[in-house]
Design an enzyme around this catalytic site. Structure first.
Site, PDB file in Angstrom:
ATOM      1  N   ARG A   1       0.904  -1.296  -0.035  1.00 10.07           N
ATOM      2  CA  ARG A   1       0.015  -0.179   0.043  1.00 10.07           C
ATOM      3  C   ARG A   1       0.951   1.307  -0.022  1.00 10.07           C
ATOM      4  O   ARG A   1       1.704   1.245   0.905  1.00 10.07           O
ATOM      5  CB  ARG A   1      -0.887  -0.145   1.176  1.00 10.07           C
ATOM      6  CG  ARG A   1      -1.952   1.148   1.394  1.00 10.07           C
ATOM      7  CD  ARG A   1      -2.876   0.869   0.337  1.00 10.07           C
ATOM      8  NE  ARG A   1      -4.254   1.926   0.557  1.00 10.07           N
ATOM      9  CZ  ARG A   1      -4.321   2.826  -0.291  1.00 10.07           C
ATOM     10  NH1 ARG A   1      -3.515   3.218  -1.321  1.00 10.07           N
ATOM     11  NH2 ARG A   1      -5.567   3.670  -0.045  1.00 10.07           N
ATOM     12  N   GLY A   2       0.843   1.940  -1.142  1.00 10.53           N
ATOM     13  CA  GLY A   2       1.937   3.174  -1.274  1.00 10.53           C
ATOM     14  C   GLY A   2       1.694   4.069  -0.314  1.00 10.53           C
ATOM     15  O   GLY A   2       2.986   4.532   0.135  1.00 10.53           O
ATOM     16  N   GLU A   3       0.482   4.575   0.090  1.00 11.02           N
ATOM     17  CA  GLU A   3       0.523   5.810   1.148  1.00 11.02           C
ATOM     18  C   GLU A   3       1.114   5.343   2.599  1.00 11.02           C
ATOM     19  O   GLU A   3       1.670   5.872   3.233  1.00 11.02           O
ATOM     20  CB  GLU A   3      -0.874   6.022   1.205  1.00 11.02           C
ATOM     21  CG  GLU A   3      -1.700   5.027   1.920  1.00 11.02           C
ATOM     22  CD  GLU A   3      -3.281   5.567   2.007  1.00 11.02           C
ATOM     23  OE1 GLU A   3      -3.874   5.736   3.202  1.00 11.02           O
ATOM     24  OE2 GLU A   3      -3.784   6.000   1.141  1.00 11.02           O
ATOM     25  N   ASP A   4       1.279   3.709   2.813  1.00 16.45           N
ATOM     26  CA  ASP A   4       1.665   3.331   4.153  1.00 16.45           C
ATOM     27  C   ASP A   4       3.228   3.205   4.024  1.00 16.45           C
ATOM     28  O   ASP A   4       3.873   3.405   4.977  1.00 16.45           O
ATOM     29  CB  ASP A   4       0.963   2.115   4.500  1.00 16.45           C
ATOM     30  CG  ASP A   4      -0.535   2.282   5.081  1.00 16.45           C
ATOM     31  OD1 ASP A   4      -0.852   3.152   5.155  1.00 16.45           O
ATOM     32  OD2 ASP A   4      -1.162   1.139   4.858  1.00 16.45           O
ATOM     33  N   THR A   5       3.859   2.503   3.104  1.00 12.80           N
ATOM     34  CA  THR A   5       5.171   2.039   3.174  1.00 12.80           C
ATOM     35  C   THR A   5       6.060   2.401   2.221  1.00 12.80           C
ATOM     36  O   THR A   5       7.060   2.094   1.997  1.00 12.80           O
ATOM     37  CB  THR A   5       5.060   0.436   3.313  1.00 12.80           C
ATOM     38  OG1 THR A   5       4.618  -0.039   1.986  1.00 12.80           O
ATOM     39  CG2 THR A   5       4.273   0.054   4.382  1.00 12.80           C
ATOM     40  N   ARG A   6       5.612   3.174   1.129  1.00 13.47           N
ATOM     41  CA  ARG A   6       6.344   3.364  -0.182  1.00 13.47           C
ATOM     42  C   ARG A   6       7.578   4.079   0.029  1.00 13.47           C
ATOM     43  O   ARG A   6       8.760   3.806  -0.540  1.00 13.47           O
ATOM     44  CB  ARG A   6       5.479   4.256  -1.475  1.00 13.47           C
ATOM     45  CG  ARG A   6       6.188   4.636  -2.390  1.00 13.47           C
ATOM     46  CD  ARG A   6       5.567   5.520  -3.350  1.00 13.47           C
ATOM     47  NE  ARG A   6       4.318   4.732  -4.050  1.00 13.47           N
ATOM     48  CZ  ARG A   6       4.485   3.664  -4.995  1.00 13.47           C
ATOM     49  NH1 ARG A   6       5.800   3.519  -5.742  1.00 13.47           N
ATOM     50  NH2 ARG A   6       3.275   3.174  -5.459  1.00 13.47           N
TER      51      ARG A   6
ATOM     52  N   GLY B   1      -7.296   4.414 -11.366  1.00 11.38           N
ATOM     53  CA  GLY B   1      -8.318   3.766 -11.196  1.00 11.38           C
ATOM     54  C   GLY B   1      -8.651   2.643 -10.368  1.00 11.38           C
ATOM     55  O   GLY B   1      -7.857   2.191  -9.470  1.00 11.38           O
TER      56      GLY B   1
ATOM     57  N   GLU C   1      -4.690  -7.365  -6.645  1.00 13.62           N
ATOM     58  CA  GLU C   1      -3.165  -7.773  -6.769  1.00 13.62           C
ATOM     59  C   GLU C   1      -2.849  -9.042  -6.119  1.00 13.62           C
ATOM     60  O   GLU C   1      -2.244 -10.059  -6.373  1.00 13.62           O
ATOM     61  CB  GLU C   1      -1.983  -6.869  -6.184  1.00 13.62           C
ATOM     62  CG  GLU C   1      -1.620  -5.677  -7.487  1.00 13.62           C
ATOM     63  CD  GLU C   1      -0.483  -4.797  -6.759  1.00 13.62           C
ATOM     64  OE1 GLU C   1      -0.010  -5.095  -5.994  1.00 13.62           O
ATOM     65  OE2 GLU C   1      -0.187  -4.014  -7.444  1.00 13.62           O
TER      66      GLU C   1
END
Length: 956
Positions: A25-30, A58, A92
């Site tokens: 999840r990008g906003e958590d761990t990117r 999307g 995913e």
């Protein structure tokens, strides 16, 4: 990140491009944990896919990401607190778990979340999924819930604030696991051009049956250079992802020469499977125990490559009885015997050489980098491919050498290869030879230089007298894939192995006379005409390509005191000589022009072929003669009054038309199996011929002076007596009655070994018989020991074969119960036989079918003009017929059909009668030779009450 993608691809069929796919999840761990993990993976050289912000647009996951997942070996899923709020992440995850079913490794990382929250969808995971149910299809959300639950069942990593491990330590553990997994999941390089590999790997997969439980052990064996290692690597690549751990251990033979080498192999095996590079082994016994202890609970795929001794397997695997259920063990070897270490239930797969199409394609790839040759090169290419004879090693090495070269250089190279083997090919093939002991090497060289194409039993008997222990040695050579024995008992070997053997002999000395064997005509001619022989010479062939007369110097054989084998053909010697080595075991000299040399004592002679010789004298005494061939000796008029050759097994007097009397047989002649008197002037056979209790085959066809036969040996199996016009009626009747007694003895007669010479009369059928040979070779002809066949002159059917029925057509049907009758005989009464002037006869084949199954060949003969007015009677083993019945869906009432065919392109014949003598259940009668038995003849009647199964295809 842009990807080249193919629509419709699936993770079950594509090769991996990425080592690792990162799902997060990008906003958590990117910008924290995932970025640190990504850098660590890249620093260690792992090709890692990580999406960028541009891809995540999307609700639906992009095709590019789907393909990236499919093309990844390992997926790392980082579960964080807002993971479930992203439909992108959930989709995913579903795709990743789908690919897991096709072998992808999935490692979950629970970053600052409790795995139980993910499993039970509690906390933020539960809230997120509830919201999804308001917007999305319930089935879709249910698939996400199932995926989350399934992911928590996987072994992974967990990190929380305040735990005893830092993020850096967790990442190091993940990297170590990825390293271990990748090394255990990396595909092996198979071949630059893997021609013919897939079909052979598919056969191996069927044997391994990886979906079944239990342990399976498979030995892949074949001659050097045939592709055992290549095929094993391809099989490994195909199935390794179905196992917990896998290991392909190369070069076992090469590394097993020393104790240190064995220990190194043990350490390599353990480190490859356990991924523990620091693990050390003190000694071989401890290494065996460590391997058994650490791997016994692992579902394992293990391939030991290039093993040539049983001890090599024991040093690595111990007793081979400790593997976890589902494990598969594969051994590649040149020596089939080492596979016995795997236990009595092990499987074996012999790698066959490439067929013509495969050989052509492989050679084309290596020479032109395409699957077909340039037209200008096709002629010389065919010769090179023929020279390589389907051996991938030779095709690869020679093809690579010739790549980019002109036709002239191809032709020059081919001529060189024919005389001087390619060094790289020679080195590879010679490994198996180097592992032989001295007697086995001698046997191999004798076969390579002389006995390729000879009968195994014939060669065995000759080599036994040379103290080479061939019964064991030939078996060893077969197990090491250095020679083969076909279904006819003929010795053979690959052409390149033969060339290697001959090259070994030529390396003994630059002077032919100082070598142990001479087979080249030019070398033999030089040695004999210049009197250059030496006591080093053991065997010689003087075989001229066309008839030639030569003059010898002095006594050419006097220096060859150790000569054991002498073969002379197409050569006429001008002057008589007085000396032959007394140690000769084999002397083949058709047309020998002289009397026995005065200084020659043939006490050790085993095989003597002096056919077409004109000065034969029979006073010579033989001690251990096994085969004696005097065919077409025109001047031979008399044999000794008494024949007492205890060791003799084959005696050929065919074509000795001046020989009128066959000698009395001594009671001690109990070994003679084959006696050929065809085309001789024999007038009668003595009653003492009954002493030949081992006689199986008697050929007296075309003996036009033969008048009387008193009685044949009791267990004779084949008699050829056609075209004996002078045979008196009493002898004919007596012969037919004795045949009836022999056939009706049933099972007790089927215990002898059928001489391979019986089969030679079928070989002339060539192209027209290929179809038939395929059928016969699958059941009755692979073992022809039970065949009893008799051809005798006459047109009348004996009373014990007579019948009330009239025969019409080429088919006879009858019925049997669940047990095939003990007595089964087929007979044919031929009238006039006509053959085309250019034909050496034509084939006549008999088949049998039970319950509508495909017909099976049961016998055949060659029909020739001189076979007119003959009766042919034959029988086959009750045991084999019962086996055939058992495999034909038997019931209480089984329909049997006997049919015949013939080659109508080469001749015609008159068939007066034919029938089947059998104790059937459709018209049972008690049998006796003096009364008519239940006999079914071909007729036009059909039994409409028979309920036959549908026609079925089968092979034997």
């Amino acid at each position: 990140m842009a990807l080249q993608i193919n629509e419709g691809g699936s993770c079950s069929t594509t090769r991996f491009i990425y080592d690792v796919f990162l799902s997060f999840r990008g906003e958590d761990t990117r910008y924290n944990f995932t970025s640190h993990l990504y850098k660590a993976l890249c620093d260690k050289g792992f090709n890692t896919f990580i999406d960028d912000d541009n891809l995540q647009k999307g609700e639906e996951i992009s095709i590019e990401l789907l393909k990236a997942i499919e093309l990844s070996m390992i997926s790392i899923v980082v579960f964080s607190e807002n993971f479930a709020s992203s439909t992108w992440c959930l989709n995913e995850l579903v795709k990743i778990l789908e690919c897991k079913n096709f072998g992808q490794i999935v490692l979950p990382v629970f970053y600052k979340v409790n795995p139980s929250e993910v499993r039970k969808q509690e906390g933020k995971f539960g809230i997120a999924l509830t919201k999804h149910e308001e917007k999305h299809n319930k089935d879709k959300v249910q698939s996400w819930r199932a995926a989350l639950t399934k992911a928590t069942d996987l072994v992974g990593f967990s990190y929380k604030d305040g735990c005893f491990e830092s993020e850096t330590q967790i990442i190091k553990r993940i990297i170590k696991e990825i390293s271990s997994t990748k090394s255990n999941r990396t595909q092996l390089f198979v071949a630059k051009y893997p021609v013919g590999i897939d079909s052979r790997v598919e056969e191996i997969e069927l044997l391994l049956d990886t979906k079944s439980n239990g342990v399976r052990m498979l030995g892949i064996h074949g001659l050097g250079g045939v592709g055992k290692t290549t095929i094993a690597k391809a099989a490994y690549n195909r199935i390794f992802n179905q196992f917990d751990r896998s290991c392909f251990l190369e070069n076992v033979r090469e590394k097993s020469w020393t104790t240190n080498g064995i220990i190194q192999l043990q350490e390599t095996l353990l480190s490859m499977i356990l991924q523990d590079t620091y693990l050390k082994v003190d000694n071989v016994p401890k290494g065996i125990e460590l391997i058994m202890d650490r791997l016994c609970h692992t579902r394992l795929l293990l391939i030991l490559d290039d093993v040539d001794e049983s001890i090599h397997i024991e040093n690595l695997l111990g007793r081979c009885d400790w593997f976890s259920s589902g494990s598969r063990i594969i051994i590649t070897t040149r020596y089939k015997q080492v596979l016995t270490t795997l236990g009595k239930d092990h499987l074996a797969y012999e790698v066959k050489k490439l067929n013509q199409c495969e050989a052509h394609e492989l050679f084309s790839w290596h020479t032109f980098q395409m699957n077909k040759l340039g037209e200008d090169y096709s002629k010389v290419a065919k010769q090179i491919i023929h020279y390589a004879n389907g051996l991938p090693l030779a095709l690869t090495i020679i093809g690579s050498d010739l790549c980019g070269k002109s036709i002239d250089k191809w032709e020059n190279a081919l001529e060189k290869y024919k005389n001087i083997p390619h060094k790289k090919i020679q080195e590879k093939l010679k490994i198996s030879y180097d592992g032989l002991d001295k007697t086995e090497k001698d046997i191999f060289l004798h076969i390579a230089c002389f006995f390729k194409g000879f009968e195994k039993d014939y060669v065995t008997n000759i080599l036994e007298t040379c103290n080479l222990y061939p019964r064991d040695g030939i078996c060893k050579l077969i197990d090491k894939c250095l020679i083969t024995v076909n279904q006819w008992g003929i010795l053979s070997m690959h052409d390149l192995l033969q060339q290697m053997g001959r090259e070994i002999v030529q390396q003994e000395s630059e002077q032919p006379e100082n070598r142990s064997r001479i087979w080249c005509y030019e070398d033999a001619y030089e040695v004999l005409t210049r009197n250059l022989g030496s006591d080093k010479l053991q065997a010689m062939i003087l075989h001229s390509p066309k008839p030639i007369t030569i003059k010898l110097q002095s006594e050419p054989f006097e220096r060859m005191k150790n000569l054991k084998f002498l073969l002379v053909k197409n050569v006429h010697i001008c002057e008589e000589f007085q000396y032959l080595p007394n140690g000769l075991r084999l002397l083949e000299w058709p047309g020998f022009p002289f009397s026995w040399p005065s200084k020659y004592c043939p006490q050790k002679l085993v095989a003597l072929n002096m056919g077409r010789s004109n000065r034969i004298r029979m006073e010579t005494i033989f001690k251990q003669l096994w085969k004696w061939d005097l065919a077409f000796c025109d001047s031979l008029q008399n044999l000794p009054n008494n024949l007492r050759l205890k060791s003799l097994k084959e005696f050929n007097l065919s074509g000795c038309f001046k020989l009128e009397k066959f000698p009395n047989v001594h009671p001690e002649m109990k070994r003679l199996k084959n006696l050929d008197l065809s085309l001789s002037g024999i007038r009668g056979l003595p009653s003492s011929i009954g002493y030949l209790t081992a006689l199986e085959s008697l050929d007296i066809q075309n003996c036009k002076q033969l008048q009387q036969i008193l009685r044949l040996p009791q267990f004779i199996k084949r008699v050829e007596a056609s075209n004996c016009p002078s045979l008196d009626a009493q002898s004919s009747s007596r012969l037919l009655n004795q045949i009836g007694e022999i056939i009706c003895e049933g099972e007790r007669s089927y215990i002898f070994v059928d001489p391979p010479s019986l089969l030679s009369r079928y070989l002339f059928l060539d192209d027209t018989d290929k179809r038939t040979l395929k059928i016969r070779g699958d059941f009755f002809c692979l073992d022809d020991t039970d065949n009893r066949s008799f051809r005798v002159p006459g047109t009348e059917i004996p009373r014990w074969l007579n019948s009330k029925h009239q025969n019409v057509g080429n088919s006879i049907s009858f019925c049997v119960g669940r047990k095939f009758p003990n007595v089964f005989a087929v007979y044919f009464a031929f009238g006039q036989v006509l053959e085309l002037s250019s034909s050496p006869g034509f084939g006549f084949w008999v088949y049998l079918s039970i319950n509508g199954f495909e017909k099976v060949w049961i016998n055949s003969i060659s029909l020739r003009r001189y076979a007119s007015d003959t009766v042919w009677i034959f029988s086959r083993s009750h045991l084999k017929l019962q086996k055939l019945l058992n495999e034909s869906n038997p019931s209480d009432y089984n329909h049997v059909e006997v049919t015949y065919e013939w080659d109508n392109n080469n001749g015609s014949f008159e068939l007066r009668r034919w029938g089947v003598n059998v104790e059937c259940i459709c018209c049972p009668q008690k049998y006796s030779i003096s009364s008519s038995m239940a006999l079914t003849l071909a007729d036009n009647d059909s039994d409409s009450d028979l309920n036959l199964p549908l026609k079925k295809r089968r092979k034997y």
